[in-house]
Design a protein around this motif. Sequence first.
Motif, PDB file in Angstrom:
ATOM      1  N   HIS A  19     -93.560 -40.166 -83.460  1.00 48.28           N
ATOM      2  CA  HIS A  19     -92.817 -41.268 -82.848  1.00 48.28           C
ATOM      3  C   HIS A  19     -91.409 -40.808 -82.457  1.00 48.28           C
ATOM      4  O   HIS A  19     -90.640 -40.353 -83.301  1.00 48.28           O
ATOM      5  CB  HIS A  19     -92.733 -42.468 -83.797  1.00 48.28           C
ATOM      6  N   GLY A  20     -91.086 -40.958 -81.185  1.00 46.01           N
ATOM      7  CA  GLY A  20     -89.801 -40.490 -80.694  1.00 46.01           C
ATOM      8  C   GLY A  20     -88.613 -41.270 -81.205  1.00 46.01           C
ATOM      9  O   GLY A  20     -87.477 -40.777 -81.194  1.00 46.01           O
ATOM     10  N   GLU A  63     -85.717 -38.628 -87.444  1.00 42.19           N
ATOM     11  CA  GLU A  63     -85.995 -37.211 -87.679  1.00 42.19           C
ATOM     12  C   GLU A  63     -87.040 -36.649 -86.711  1.00 42.19           C
ATOM     13  O   GLU A  63     -87.633 -35.589 -86.967  1.00 42.19           O
ATOM     14  CB  GLU A  63     -86.502 -37.021 -89.116  1.00 42.19           C
ATOM     15  N   ALA A  64     -87.285 -37.328 -85.591  1.00 45.41           N
ATOM     16  CA  ALA A  64     -88.399 -36.988 -84.711  1.00 45.41           C
ATOM     17  C   ALA A  64     -88.402 -35.528 -84.272  1.00 45.41           C
ATOM     18  O   ALA A  64     -89.453 -34.867 -84.275  1.00 45.41           O
ATOM     19  CB  ALA A  64     -88.399 -37.900 -83.484  1.00 45.41           C
ATOM     20  N   VAL A  65     -87.249 -35.008 -83.868  1.00 47.37           N
ATOM     21  CA  VAL A  65     -87.200 -33.632 -83.372  1.00 47.37           C
ATOM     22  C   VAL A  65     -87.544 -32.649 -84.494  1.00 47.37           C
ATOM     23  O   VAL A  65     -88.351 -31.726 -84.303  1.00 47.37           O
ATOM     24  CB  VAL A  65     -85.822 -33.309 -82.770  1.00 47.37           C
ATOM     25  N   ALA A  66     -86.955 -32.839 -85.655  1.00 47.72           N
ATOM     26  CA  ALA A  66     -87.239 -31.956 -86.788  1.00 47.72           C
ATOM     27  C   ALA A  66     -88.708 -32.061 -87.201  1.00 47.72           C
ATOM     28  O   ALA A  66     -89.344 -31.056 -87.547  1.00 47.72           O
ATOM     29  CB  ALA A  66     -86.336 -32.300 -87.970  1.00 47.72           C
ATOM     30  N   ILE A  67     -89.266 -33.267 -87.156  1.00 53.27           N
ATOM     31  CA  ILE A  67     -90.668 -33.468 -87.512  1.00 53.27           C
ATOM     32  C   ILE A  67     -91.575 -32.749 -86.520  1.00 53.27           C
ATOM     33  O   ILE A  67     -92.486 -32.007 -86.903  1.00 53.27           O
ATOM     34  CB  ILE A  67     -91.001 -34.972 -87.557  1.00 53.27           C
ATOM     35  N   ALA A  68     -91.333 -32.967 -85.229  1.00 53.21           N
ATOM     36  CA  ALA A  68     -92.173 -32.336 -84.209  1.00 53.21           C
ATOM     37  C   ALA A  68     -92.111 -30.822 -84.306  1.00 53.21           C
ATOM     38  O   ALA A  68     -93.136 -30.130 -84.188  1.00 53.21           O
ATOM     39  CB  ALA A  68     -91.741 -32.810 -82.829  1.00 53.21           C
ATOM     40  N   TRP A 114     -78.564 -48.520 -73.483  1.00 55.36           N
ATOM     41  CA  TRP A 114     -78.974 -48.354 -74.880  1.00 55.36           C
ATOM     42  C   TRP A 114     -79.848 -47.117 -75.027  1.00 55.36           C
ATOM     43  O   TRP A 114     -80.967 -47.067 -74.495  1.00 55.36           O
ATOM     44  CB  TRP A 114     -79.727 -49.594 -75.357  1.00 55.36           C
ATOM     45  N   PRO A 115     -79.374 -46.093 -75.732  1.00 52.42           N
ATOM     46  CA  PRO A 115     -80.161 -44.862 -75.896  1.00 52.42           C
ATOM     47  C   PRO A 115     -81.243 -45.035 -76.954  1.00 52.42           C
ATOM     48  O   PRO A 115     -81.162 -45.909 -77.823  1.00 52.42           O
ATOM     49  CB  PRO A 115     -79.109 -43.844 -76.347  1.00 52.42           C
ATOM     50  N   MET A 116     -82.258 -44.195 -76.884  1.00 60.24           N
ATOM     51  CA  MET A 116     -83.322 -44.196 -77.885  1.00 60.24           C
ATOM     52  C   MET A 116     -83.993 -42.835 -77.885  1.00 60.24           C
ATOM     53  O   MET A 116     -84.576 -42.416 -76.886  1.00 60.24           O
ATOM     54  CB  MET A 116     -84.357 -45.274 -77.573  1.00 60.24           C
ATOM     55  N   GLY A 117     -83.901 -42.122 -78.994  1.00 58.50           N
ATOM     56  CA  GLY A 117     -84.577 -40.845 -79.138  1.00 58.50           C
ATOM     57  C   GLY A 117     -83.907 -39.716 -78.375  1.00 58.50           C
ATOM     58  O   GLY A 117     -82.962 -39.918 -77.615  1.00 58.50           O
ATOM     59  N   ASP A 118     -84.423 -38.517 -78.590  1.00 56.76           N
ATOM     60  CA  ASP A 118     -83.902 -37.300 -77.959  1.00 56.76           C
ATOM     61  C   ASP A 118     -85.001 -36.722 -77.084  1.00 56.76           C
ATOM     62  O   ASP A 118     -85.692 -35.762 -77.446  1.00 56.76           O
ATOM     63  CB  ASP A 118     -83.462 -36.311 -79.043  1.00 56.76           C
ATOM     64  N   ASP A 119     -85.178 -37.319 -75.909  1.00 54.65           N
ATOM     65  CA  ASP A 119     -86.255 -36.912 -75.016  1.00 54.65           C
ATOM     66  C   ASP A 119     -86.174 -35.440 -74.623  1.00 54.65           C
ATOM     67  O   ASP A 119     -87.187 -34.737 -74.595  1.00 54.65           O
ATOM     68  CB  ASP A 119     -86.235 -37.768 -73.742  1.00 54.65           C
ATOM     69  N   ILE A 157     -89.263 -32.898 -75.474  1.00 56.44           N
ATOM     70  CA  ILE A 157     -90.080 -32.420 -74.359  1.00 56.44           C
ATOM     71  C   ILE A 157     -90.272 -30.908 -74.419  1.00 56.44           C
ATOM     72  O   ILE A 157     -91.217 -30.362 -73.850  1.00 56.44           O
ATOM     73  CB  ILE A 157     -89.449 -32.840 -73.018  1.00 56.44           C
ATOM     74  N   ASP A 158     -89.391 -30.207 -75.151  1.00 55.90           N
ATOM     75  CA  ASP A 158     -89.535 -28.758 -75.325  1.00 55.90           C
ATOM     76  C   ASP A 158     -90.500 -28.398 -76.451  1.00 55.90           C
ATOM     77  O   ASP A 158     -90.826 -27.222 -76.629  1.00 55.90           O
ATOM     78  CB  ASP A 158     -88.174 -28.127 -75.617  1.00 55.90           C
TER      79      ASP A 158
END
Length: 249
Positions: free
Chosen positions: A221-222, A226-231, A14-19, A23-24
């Motif tokens: 929150h990962g 929209e976590a990547v766009a938010i970060a 089960w995947p969750m988030g784009d680690d 991480i970049d």
Amino acid sequence: MDLNADLGEAFGIWPMGDDASLIDIVTSANVACGYHAGDASTMRRVCALAARRGVSVGAQVGYRDLAGFGRRFIDVAPEELTNDVLYQIAALDGIARAEGTRVRYVKPHGALYNAIVTHEAQAAAVVAAVRAVDPALPVYGLPGSAWLRQAADAGLQPVAEAFADRAYRSDGTLVSRRLPHAVLHDPDVIAARVLRMVVEGTIEADDSTIIEVAPQSICVHGDTPEAVAIARAVRQALVAAGVTIRAHT
């Protein structure tokens, strides 16, 4: 300013988030330790990514609650909670060291994070676990919480944290995820909000009250879609304002 994100929350198939993408962007990775999310393989993969990118690894400890993603309060006995937290930190640290890094801080997750804002016995239990592993480990938490107060009293280093993508109440606590609009999703709105927190030291609560904040770290929150766009938007806004982005630990 430190920018942290919850990573390593996949479990088995089960995947969750784009680690890999997060991480970049972030400077600190709160890695799930297998109790609320994550597993040994996921933990090692994220630690390897963090080591290669020079990102600080933190143990994100939670209740033993895979089914509820650690977002349900558990009335666990303090001694048992101490042992559970100790186990999680030690497990992640062993895996991190195998990848050439180590656990550099501790951050509770979800319901445990919120419980120890006021739950004195559970806060003391988590403090005891951190001290048993390494009293030099900094601990992340909500300003004004029993957790950070007890941590400081016990000689631990408290790190005041603010949340990029969560709504606040006028008392400085987070709006429950059970309520509408508890989680924010617009990267531009969130970036402007974080910039205000960092530069002006204030944030608008859900009742329009202006409250003071003084974060040492900002969390994304990962698991937010929209976590990547938010970060990315948060980092770009802070850098554009002349804020240096670096790990706290």
